[in-house]
Design an enzyme around this catalytic site. Structure first.
Site, PDB file in Angstrom:
ATOM      1  N   THR A 196       0.776  -1.150  -0.015  1.00 46.62           N
ATOM      2  CA  THR A 196       0.057   0.018  -0.036  1.00 46.62           C
ATOM      3  C   THR A 196       0.873   1.435  -0.008  1.00 46.62           C
ATOM      4  O   THR A 196       2.023   1.289   0.259  1.00 46.62           O
ATOM      5  CB  THR A 196      -0.869  -0.075   1.227  1.00 46.62           C
ATOM      6  OG1 THR A 196      -1.455   1.289   1.404  1.00 46.62           O
ATOM      7  CG2 THR A 196      -0.078  -0.275   2.586  1.00 46.62           C
ATOM      8  N   ASP A 197       0.274   2.182  -0.257  1.00 45.22           N
ATOM      9  CA  ASP A 197       0.853   3.707  -0.507  1.00 45.22           C
ATOM     10  C   ASP A 197       1.085   4.228   0.869  1.00 45.22           C
ATOM     11  O   ASP A 197       1.903   5.194   1.290  1.00 45.22           O
ATOM     12  CB  ASP A 197       0.458   4.556  -1.205  1.00 45.22           C
ATOM     13  CG  ASP A 197      -1.158   5.101  -1.190  1.00 45.22           C
ATOM     14  OD1 ASP A 197      -1.469   4.336  -0.173  1.00 45.22           O
ATOM     15  OD2 ASP A 197      -1.726   6.027  -1.333  1.00 45.22           O
ATOM     16  N   GLU A 198       0.391   3.635   1.875  1.00 42.84           N
ATOM     17  CA  GLU A 198       0.053   3.992   3.237  1.00 42.84           C
ATOM     18  C   GLU A 198       1.437   3.953   3.939  1.00 42.84           C
ATOM     19  O   GLU A 198       1.901   4.588   4.967  1.00 42.84           O
ATOM     20  CB  GLU A 198      -0.872   3.613   4.307  1.00 42.84           C
ATOM     21  CG  GLU A 198      -2.181   3.700   3.478  1.00 42.84           C
ATOM     22  CD  GLU A 198      -3.495   3.599   4.429  1.00 42.84           C
ATOM     23  OE1 GLU A 198      -3.051   3.478   5.873  1.00 42.84           O
ATOM     24  OE2 GLU A 198      -4.561   3.591   3.902  1.00 42.84           O
ATOM     25  N   TYR A 215      -1.978  -0.380  10.934  1.00 43.88           N
ATOM     26  CA  TYR A 215      -2.061  -1.270   9.778  1.00 43.88           C
ATOM     27  C   TYR A 215      -0.876  -0.771   8.834  1.00 43.88           C
ATOM     28  O   TYR A 215      -0.192  -1.801   8.047  1.00 43.88           O
ATOM     29  CB  TYR A 215      -3.400  -0.509   9.129  1.00 43.88           C
ATOM     30  CG  TYR A 215      -3.284  -0.797   7.428  1.00 43.88           C
ATOM     31  CD1 TYR A 215      -3.286  -2.194   6.935  1.00 43.88           C
ATOM     32  CD2 TYR A 215      -3.153   0.089   6.342  1.00 43.88           C
ATOM     33  CE1 TYR A 215      -3.438  -2.583   5.767  1.00 43.88           C
ATOM     34  CE2 TYR A 215      -3.280  -0.321   5.217  1.00 43.88           C
ATOM     35  CZ  TYR A 215      -3.319  -1.514   4.660  1.00 43.88           C
ATOM     36  OH  TYR A 215      -3.307  -1.952   3.425  1.00 43.88           O
ATOM     37  N   LYS A 224       2.251  -3.266   7.343  1.00 43.09           N
ATOM     38  CA  LYS A 224       2.402  -3.459   5.856  1.00 43.09           C
ATOM     39  C   LYS A 224       3.760  -3.300   5.573  1.00 43.09           C
ATOM     40  O   LYS A 224       4.486  -3.721   4.719  1.00 43.09           O
ATOM     41  CB  LYS A 224       1.441  -2.599   5.051  1.00 43.09           C
ATOM     42  CG  LYS A 224      -0.075  -2.982   5.215  1.00 43.09           C
ATOM     43  CD  LYS A 224      -0.170  -4.436   4.358  1.00 43.09           C
ATOM     44  CE  LYS A 224       0.016  -4.636   2.991  1.00 43.09           C
ATOM     45  NZ  LYS A 224      -0.527  -5.930   2.333  1.00 43.09           N
TER      46      LYS A 224
HETATM   47  P1  NAD Z   1      -9.656  -7.166   2.047  1.00 44.49           P
HETATM   48  O1  NAD Z   1      -9.662  -6.915   3.634  1.00 44.49           O
HETATM   49  O2  NAD Z   1     -10.884  -6.922   1.400  1.00 44.49           O
HETATM   50  O3  NAD Z   1      -9.524  -8.706   1.849  1.00 44.49           O
HETATM   51  C1  NAD Z   1      -8.579  -9.404   2.582  1.00 44.49           C
HETATM   52  C2  NAD Z   1      -8.462 -10.991   2.226  1.00 44.49           C
HETATM   53  O4  NAD Z   1      -7.582 -11.589   3.054  1.00 44.49           O
HETATM   54  C3  NAD Z   1      -9.865 -11.287   2.784  1.00 44.49           C
HETATM   55  O5  NAD Z   1     -10.373 -12.321   1.862  1.00 44.49           O
HETATM   56  C4  NAD Z   1      -9.446 -12.198   3.994  1.00 44.49           C
HETATM   57  O6  NAD Z   1     -10.345 -13.371   4.172  1.00 44.49           O
HETATM   58  C5  NAD Z   1      -8.107 -12.680   3.750  1.00 44.49           C
HETATM   59  N1  NAD Z   1      -7.308 -12.894   4.879  1.00 44.49           N
HETATM   60  C6  NAD Z   1      -7.192 -12.079   5.900  1.00 44.49           C
HETATM   61  N2  NAD Z   1      -6.437 -12.619   6.962  1.00 44.49           N
HETATM   62  C7  NAD Z   1      -6.005 -14.020   6.242  1.00 44.49           C
HETATM   63  C8  NAD Z   1      -5.215 -14.901   6.871  1.00 44.49           C
HETATM   64  N3  NAD Z   1      -4.634 -14.810   8.174  1.00 44.49           N
HETATM   65  N4  NAD Z   1      -5.090 -16.035   6.080  1.00 44.49           N
HETATM   66  C9  NAD Z   1      -5.488 -16.220   4.950  1.00 44.49           C
HETATM   67  N5  NAD Z   1      -6.369 -15.210   4.474  1.00 44.49           N
HETATM   68  C10 NAD Z   1      -6.747 -14.048   5.172  1.00 44.49           C
HETATM   69  O7  NAD Z   1      -8.504  -6.332   1.541  1.00 44.49           O
HETATM   70  P2  NAD Z   1      -8.219  -5.815   0.097  1.00 44.49           P
HETATM   71  O8  NAD Z   1      -8.592  -4.324   0.416  1.00 44.49           O
HETATM   72  O9  NAD Z   1      -8.595  -6.488  -0.857  1.00 44.49           O
HETATM   73  O10 NAD Z   1      -6.739  -5.408   0.253  1.00 44.49           O
HETATM   74  C11 NAD Z   1      -6.130  -6.713  -0.476  1.00 44.49           C
HETATM   75  C12 NAD Z   1      -4.456  -6.369  -0.278  1.00 44.49           C
HETATM   76  O11 NAD Z   1      -4.111  -5.051  -0.860  1.00 44.49           O
HETATM   77  C13 NAD Z   1      -3.841  -6.182   1.080  1.00 44.49           C
HETATM   78  O12 NAD Z   1      -2.855  -6.573   1.198  1.00 44.49           O
HETATM   79  C14 NAD Z   1      -4.012  -4.528   1.259  1.00 44.49           C
HETATM   80  O13 NAD Z   1      -2.954  -4.104   1.961  1.00 44.49           O
HETATM   81  C15 NAD Z   1      -3.513  -4.380  -0.166  1.00 44.49           C
HETATM   82  N6  NAD Z   1      -4.022  -2.614  -0.642  1.00 44.49           N
HETATM   83  C16 NAD Z   1      -5.204  -2.327  -0.410  1.00 44.49           C
HETATM   84  C17 NAD Z   1      -5.823  -1.190  -1.046  1.00 44.49           C
HETATM   85  C18 NAD Z   1      -7.214  -0.800  -0.988  1.00 44.49           C
HETATM   86  O14 NAD Z   1      -7.437   0.227  -1.315  1.00 44.49           O
HETATM   87  N7  NAD Z   1      -8.067  -1.680  -0.330  1.00 44.49           N
HETATM   88  C19 NAD Z   1      -4.894  -0.335  -1.378  1.00 44.49           C
HETATM   89  C20 NAD Z   1      -3.414  -0.836  -1.756  1.00 44.49           C
HETATM   90  C21 NAD Z   1      -3.084  -1.898  -1.138  1.00 44.49           C
HETATM   91  O1  DAU Z   2      -4.187   3.907   0.493  1.00 43.77           O
HETATM   92  C1  DAU Z   2      -4.328   2.635   0.402  1.00 43.77           C
HETATM   93  C2  DAU Z   2      -5.232   2.126   1.516  1.00 43.77           C
HETATM   94  O2  DAU Z   2      -6.571   2.866   1.456  1.00 43.77           O
HETATM   95  C3  DAU Z   2      -5.369   0.499   1.503  1.00 43.77           C
HETATM   96  O3  DAU Z   2      -3.890   0.409   1.891  1.00 43.77           O
HETATM   97  C4  DAU Z   2      -6.330   0.546   2.670  1.00 43.77           C
HETATM   98  O4  DAU Z   2      -6.406  -0.858   2.752  1.00 43.77           O
HETATM   99  C5  DAU Z   2      -7.685   0.811   2.605  1.00 43.77           C
HETATM  100  O5  DAU Z   2      -8.359   0.517   3.593  1.00 43.77           O
HETATM  101  C6  DAU Z   2      -7.493   2.501   2.318  1.00 43.77           C
HETATM  102  O6  DAU Z   2      -7.223   3.025   3.571  1.00 43.77           O
HETATM  103  P1  DAU Z   2      -7.939   4.361   3.900  1.00 43.77           P
HETATM  104  O7  DAU Z   2      -7.771   4.734   5.441  1.00 43.77           O
HETATM  105  O8  DAU Z   2      -7.497   5.506   3.035  1.00 43.77           O
HETATM  106  O9  DAU Z   2      -9.484   4.282   3.340  1.00 43.77           O
HETATM  107  P2  DAU Z   2     -10.898   4.259   4.219  1.00 43.77           P
HETATM  108  O10 DAU Z   2     -11.883   3.902   3.207  1.00 43.77           O
HETATM  109  O11 DAU Z   2     -10.906   3.553   5.341  1.00 43.77           O
HETATM  110  O12 DAU Z   2     -10.852   5.877   4.283  1.00 43.77           O
HETATM  111  C7  DAU Z   2     -10.895   6.642   3.198  1.00 43.77           C
HETATM  112  C8  DAU Z   2     -10.541   8.126   3.848  1.00 43.77           C
HETATM  113  O13 DAU Z   2     -11.988   8.519   4.347  1.00 43.77           O
HETATM  114  C9  DAU Z   2      -9.936   8.421   4.937  1.00 43.77           C
HETATM  115  O14 DAU Z   2      -9.137   9.426   4.919  1.00 43.77           O
HETATM  116  C10 DAU Z   2     -10.795   8.231   6.181  1.00 43.77           C
HETATM  117  C11 DAU Z   2     -11.914   8.876   5.621  1.00 43.77           C
HETATM  118  N1  DAU Z   2     -13.235   8.156   6.240  1.00 43.77           N
HETATM  119  C12 DAU Z   2     -13.174   6.856   6.333  1.00 43.77           C
HETATM  120  C13 DAU Z   2     -14.273   6.424   6.858  1.00 43.77           C
HETATM  121  C14 DAU Z   2     -14.615   4.636   6.778  1.00 43.77           C
HETATM  122  C15 DAU Z   2     -14.388   9.077   6.846  1.00 43.77           C
HETATM  123  O15 DAU Z   2     -14.063  10.209   6.834  1.00 43.77           O
HETATM  124  N2  DAU Z   2     -15.394   8.579   7.273  1.00 43.77           N
HETATM  125  C16 DAU Z   2     -15.568   6.965   7.221  1.00 43.77           C
HETATM  126  O16 DAU Z   2     -16.630   6.377   7.775  1.00 43.77           O
END
Ligand code: NAD
Ligand code: DAU
Length: 352
Positions: A133-135, A158, A162
């Site tokens: 992730t970019d975080e 988180y 990562k």
């Molecule tokens: P998600 O939470 O939707 O899915 C995670 C999946 O991993 C789920 O299916 C869960 O059951 C599985 N999982 C969790 N713990 C596990 C374990 N111990 N063993 C096996 N499986 C397990 O997550 P996502 O948003 O699809 O993110 C997927 C990946 O991409 C993550 O590594 C996250 O850090 C990365 N990522 C997410 C975002 C985003 O915006 N969502 C952006 C950048 C990177």
């Molecule tokens: O940048 C990549 C990341 O983006 C991934 O690595 C993470 O897995 C993914 O969850 C996401 O993280 P964020 O914290 O940016 O996403 P989230 O959707 O939780 O929140 C987006 C923005 O909105 C953040 O600034 C927090 C804000 N927010 C979120 C929620 C859920 C609110 O203001 N209100 C809310 O109820």
């Protein structure tokens, strides 16, 4: 490529399910194994349309379980791994950091050990792809972008977990020559995202006339990318990324949270035939997220220059498609928002 055994971890989650679908349909000669523990975020309904495919196998299992993972790798002799399984929600990491250490750090090292053991220094045609992730780069001010050279500065449990997993992946490359590749992506949006994340949460709440909870002033900025474009980037990096390298993936698409939520409100009013301005009345400012990163923005020029990838979709079009998917998939939403989701919702928002 000849017949290829590929393990995708976290394939029942949001991004993982899009990656599994893309690989199953684009590479019918690959055997795709989806390993997922089916936590609250994993859902096999996400893959209903492709689960019958002959090149697909689902394995329920936990990446933290070293004995199970070692045995699985010995039995299946995978050629490659795309590792997405993780605890992914920042708010949950604030409530329970340890789960993030165990899954994101220990789970990743368990997989690295298993890959190292079966490949046993015969790395020809092998690849371990870690999705991050970019975080990990921390928080930006008003100017600048995260590049692949930006120093790590994680600030939530988180992102710290990562970042730690990224370091282990690179360490296994430097120390043991494991053929790794990494990517760090910005915020994804699209179908099948669990409604604890901002966009699906707001769509769900607008539909049900519930509060749209904006943390702080709503001026935090995120860079949004359509999940299908992330899956395309993962495909390109898995096949053509250079071993040992990292690629940043982003949408060049920055939005302040409040502007994004207002755009969602406008689109939802149109789609639900509500009077303009109706949904905006649901906006409610709540206590800020602890340690809330102000701005993320990815410089994705390396992946464009070296691998020819760029986002395919304009944000408004992507948002509109995304809203349509949630409005047309009531059954999916009802299933994932039942049960334990309700407890989470109460503790996260109604006691805020
Ligand atoms: P998600 O939470 O939707 O899915 C995670 C999946 O991993 C789920 O299916 C869960 O059951 C599985 N999982 C969790 N713990 C596990 C374990 N111990 N063993 C096996 N499986 C397990 O997550 P996502 O948003 O699809 O993110 C997927 C990946 O991409 C993550 O590594 C996250 O850090 C990365 N990522 C997410 C975002 C985003 O915006 N969502 C952006 C950048 C990177
Ligand atoms: O940048 C990549 C990341 O983006 C991934 O690595 C993470 O897995 C993914 O969850 C996401 O993280 P964020 O914290 O940016 O996403 P989230 O959707 O939780 O929140 C987006 C923005 O909105 C953040 O600034 C927090 C804000 N927010 C979120 C929620 C859920 C609110 O203001 N209100 C809310 O109820």
């Amino acid at each position: 490529m000849q017949s290829h055994k590929l393990l995708i971890t976290g394939g029942a989650g949001f991004i993982g399910s899009h990656v599994v679908r893309l690989f199953l349909t684009k590479y019918p000669n690959y055997s795709i194994y989806n390993l997922d523990a089916l936590t609250y975020a994993g859902n096999l309904e996400n893959l209903k349309d492709v689960e019958h495919m002959p090149n697909y196998t689902f394995i329920k299992g936990d990446i933290k379980d070293a004995a199970f993972i070692q045995e699985l790798f010995q039995k299946e002799q995978f050629d490659g791994v795309i590792h997405l399984a993780a605890e992914s929600h920042v708010d949950r990491s604030i409530a329970n950091p340890m789960e993030f250490v165990l899954t994101n750090v220990i789970g990743t090292v368990v997989l690295l050990n298993a890959a190292r053991a079966i490949w046993n220094n015969n790395f020809d045609g092998k690849r371990f792809y870690h999705v991050s992730t970019d975080e990990v780069y921390g928080s930006l001010g008003e100017e600048g972008f995260f590049t692949e050279e930006t120093a790590y500065d994680p600030r939530s449990p988180y992102s710290a977990s990562k970042a730690s997993s990224d370091h282990f992946v690179r360490a296994y490359h430097h120390t043991f020559y494991l053929p790794v590749v990494l990517s760090n992506c910005s915020n994804n949006y699209g179908s099948h995202q669990f409604p604890e994340k901002l966009i699906p949460l707001c769509i769900h709440n607008i539909k049900h006339n519930k509060a749209l909870t904006i943390y702080g002033k709503g001026d935090n900025v995120r860079d949004w990318l359509w999940v299908n474009d992330h899956a395309r980037a993962i495909d390109v990096i898995y096949h053509s990324g250079k071993i040992g390298e990292t690629y940043n993936i982003g949408g060049f698409n920055e939005w302040k949270n409040i502007d994004l939520v207002k755009t969602l409100c406008k689109l939802m009013d149109e789609k639900l035939n509500r009077q303009p301005g109706t949904s905006e009345q649901l906006i409610t400012y709540v206590k800020d997220r602890a340690g809330h990163d102000m701005r993320y923005a990815i410089d994705a020029t390396k992946i464009k220059r070296e691998l020819g990838w760029e986002p395919s979709l304009q944000f408004e079009e992507g948002l509109s498609k995304t809203i349509d998917w949630y409005l047309n998939n009531d059954e999916w939403l009802n299933h994932v928002t039942g049960g334990t989701y309700k407890n989470y919702y109460v503790s996260q928002y109604e006691k805020r």
